[in-house]
Design an enzyme around this catalytic site. Structure first.
Site, PDB file in Angstrom:
ATOM      1  N   HIS A   1       0.897  -1.215  -0.026  1.00  0.00           N
ATOM      2  CA  HIS A   1      -0.020   0.083   0.143  1.00  0.00           C
ATOM      3  C   HIS A   1       0.900   1.187  -0.081  1.00  0.00           C
ATOM      4  CE1 HIS A   1      -3.360  -2.682   1.062  1.00  0.00           C
ATOM      5  NE2 HIS A   1      -2.611  -3.163   1.995  1.00  0.00           N
TER       6      HIS A   1
ATOM      7  N   SER B   1      15.820  21.479 -15.396  1.00  0.00           N
ATOM      8  CA  SER B   1      14.836  22.644 -15.850  1.00  0.00           C
ATOM      9  C   SER B   1      15.362  23.707 -16.484  1.00  0.00           C
ATOM     10  CB  SER B   1      14.201  22.665 -14.238  1.00  0.00           C
ATOM     11  OG  SER B   1      13.220  23.997 -14.423  1.00  0.00           O
TER      12      SER B   1
ATOM     13  N   LYS C   1      17.301  21.429 -10.200  1.00  0.00           N
ATOM     14  CA  LYS C   1      16.454  20.242 -10.612  1.00  0.00           C
ATOM     15  C   LYS C   1      17.236  19.374 -11.493  1.00  0.00           C
ATOM     16  CE  LYS C   1      12.746  19.726 -10.243  1.00  0.00           C
ATOM     17  NZ  LYS C   1      11.527  20.069 -10.924  1.00  0.00           N
TER      18      LYS C   1
ATOM     19  N   GLU D   1      10.243   8.649 -16.571  1.00  0.00           N
ATOM     20  CA  GLU D   1       8.826   9.228 -16.858  1.00  0.00           C
ATOM     21  C   GLU D   1       8.277   8.997 -18.199  1.00  0.00           C
ATOM     22  OE1 GLU D   1       9.025  13.187 -15.665  1.00  0.00           O
ATOM     23  OE2 GLU D   1       9.245  12.883 -13.747  1.00  0.00           O
TER      24      GLU D   1
END
Length: 459
Positions: A155, A276, A282, A289
């Site tokens: 979970h 970024s 970043k 992704e």
């Protein structure tokens, strides 16, 4: 040249030509078309339908076309309807009327069915090899991290301590199943449709067994209507590719979490991350992704082909031309994702200390603390309640079970002794789990040895 133009008195409307044509994408199996044609004329000569001289002239012409296309001396253009028209037209230009005999005993229906089957078979094999390459990398990581402790989750909540080797081993098993599916597909699809004609075979005395043998098939297909209308093998391959992408996507989701500032379990190599345009600090896991995102693209190809096929009567229908573009795209997508994912995981840095610290902070050793009481005569249900009280106490104080003083343990249950700390250490919690499939080092080493044997036996 239209292979079907003899019955028509008008030129085809240009929009119709563009809508109907497939050469923009079916040129992808140009080599398979050449291979199938050479096998076909070899069989025709063996059956006495062509002379040896005609066979040799056609094969020499086909080889010259292949060599010129591969060398860039000859371009496949969209002036032709499909790759079959291109090849046959150029062949006739080069060797004359003998080239017109290439299509003897063959329909474009069984020709395209053969080309797609040959192409798919090759792509199944190449995909299988890429999955195996990834599994080699995963096994190397497993060998290196049998004592890298980390929290296991259910979970998405910390549950029990495991090792990174054990966690990665779960994906090793998934990809092993993927290879099994690919092998099944190759076995089931490996029958030759050439000789089925348009749908009802041919009156020529073809030797379909010889054609199948020349092309590496296990034999000919046994129903000519099914031969030209079967796309099950493409659907099965797309389903297998979708499952591979699902496995990659699940792993990418974890890579993304592990790479975050909150987890810091891993550090992605700069070559597999991006920055970024506005935030200089970043380091984004864009490759992970994108792999996760492209999963839906592959699912879409499977759904599209299932939808295309669901209402088609026997035998061939032009709808089946829609099996190619999305399938080609899905194959290229999955192969690219496998290569990128393998590079990403093989170069990432593992932060062992952060993983181990996260295990201690999340009460992953609570079950082991309860087992300690059970081994000292406390019924499990009572032990479960006692440890629950201790966890609440630790939460209130902001500490781990490892840091709770012994007197606090004994206030709740006098059974606890000094050895409780050894019993709930990460090392003990993991090392005592030695049943096959568990994360203990000895158990994992057996699994790793089995993984090595599997890879050696399944090249």
């Amino acid at each position: 040249m239209k292979l079907w133009g003899g019955r028509f008195t008008k030129e085809e409307n240009q929009l119709v030509h563009q809508f109907n044509a497939s050469i923009s994408f079916d040129q992808k199996f140009f080599h398979e078309d050449i291979d199938g044609s050479m096998a076909h004329v070899t069989m025709l000569a063996a059956c006495g339908i062509l002379t040896d001289e005609e066979r040799d002239a056609i094969i020499a012409g086909l080889k010259s076309i292949r060599e010129d296309v591969d060398a860039g001396r000859l371009s496949i253009t969209e002036n032709y309807e499909d790759i079959h028209s291109f090849t046959e037209s150029i062949l006739i230009e080069r060797i004359g009327d003998t080239g017109k005999k290439l299509h003897t005993g063959r329909s474009r229906n069984d020709q395209v069915a053969l080309d797609m089957r040959l192409y798919t078979r090759r792509e199944v094999e190449e995909t299988n090899a890429l999955v195996r390459e990834l599994m080699v990398t995963l096994l190397d990581l497993m060998k290196a991290h049998t004592e890298t402790y980390m929290p296991g989750f259910t979970h998405l909540q910390k549950a029990q301590p495991v090792t990174l080797a054990h966690h990665i081993g779960a994906y090793f098993e998934m990809f092993k199943r993927d290879r099994s599916r690919l092998a099944d597909i190759r076995t089931r699809m490996n029958y030759c449709p050439l000789g089925a004609g348009a749908l009802a075979g041919t009156t020529y005395p073809l030797d379909r067994e010889l054609t199948a043998s020349l092309l590496g098939f296990d034999g000919p297909t046994l129903n000519s209507m099914d031969s030209v209308s079967d796309r099950d093998y493409v659907i099965e391959f797309l389903a297998a590719l979708s499952t591979i992408m699902m496995h990659l996507s699940r792993f990418c989701e974890e890579i993304i979490l592990w790479n975050s500032n909150e987890y810091r379990f891993i550090e992605l190599d700069d070559a597999y991350a991006t920055g970024s345009s506005i935030m200089p600090q970043k380091k984004n896991p864009d490759i992970a992704e994108l792999i996760r995102g492209k999963t839906g693209r592959v699912y879409g190809a499977l759904t599209a082909l299932l939808t295309t096929m669901k209402g088609l009567p026997l035998a061939y229908n032009k709808d089946m031309q829609e099996d190619k573009e999305l399938t080609f795209d899905a194959i290229d997508t999955v192969k690219g994702c496998l290569k990128l994912f393998e590079g990403m995981v093989s170069t990432m840095q593992v932060n062992k200390e952060n993983m181990a610290a996260s295990s201690r902070r999340g009460f992953t050793n609570a079950t082991d603390a309860a087992d300690y009481l059970v081994k000292n005569g406390v019924p499990f249900r009572d032990a479960h309640g006692i440890i629950g009280q201790l966890v609440l106490l630790c939460i209130d104080r902001g500490i781990a079970l490892d840091d709770l003083p012994l007197e606090e343990y004994q206030k709740i249950c006098p059974v606890f002794k000094e050895d409780i700390y050894e019993a709930i250490s990460m090392e003990t919690c993991v090392s005592l789990r030695q049943t096959i499939g568990a994360p203990g080092k000895e158990a994992m080493e057996k699994v790793i040895a089995a993984g090595e044997a599997y890879l050696n036996d399944n090249p």
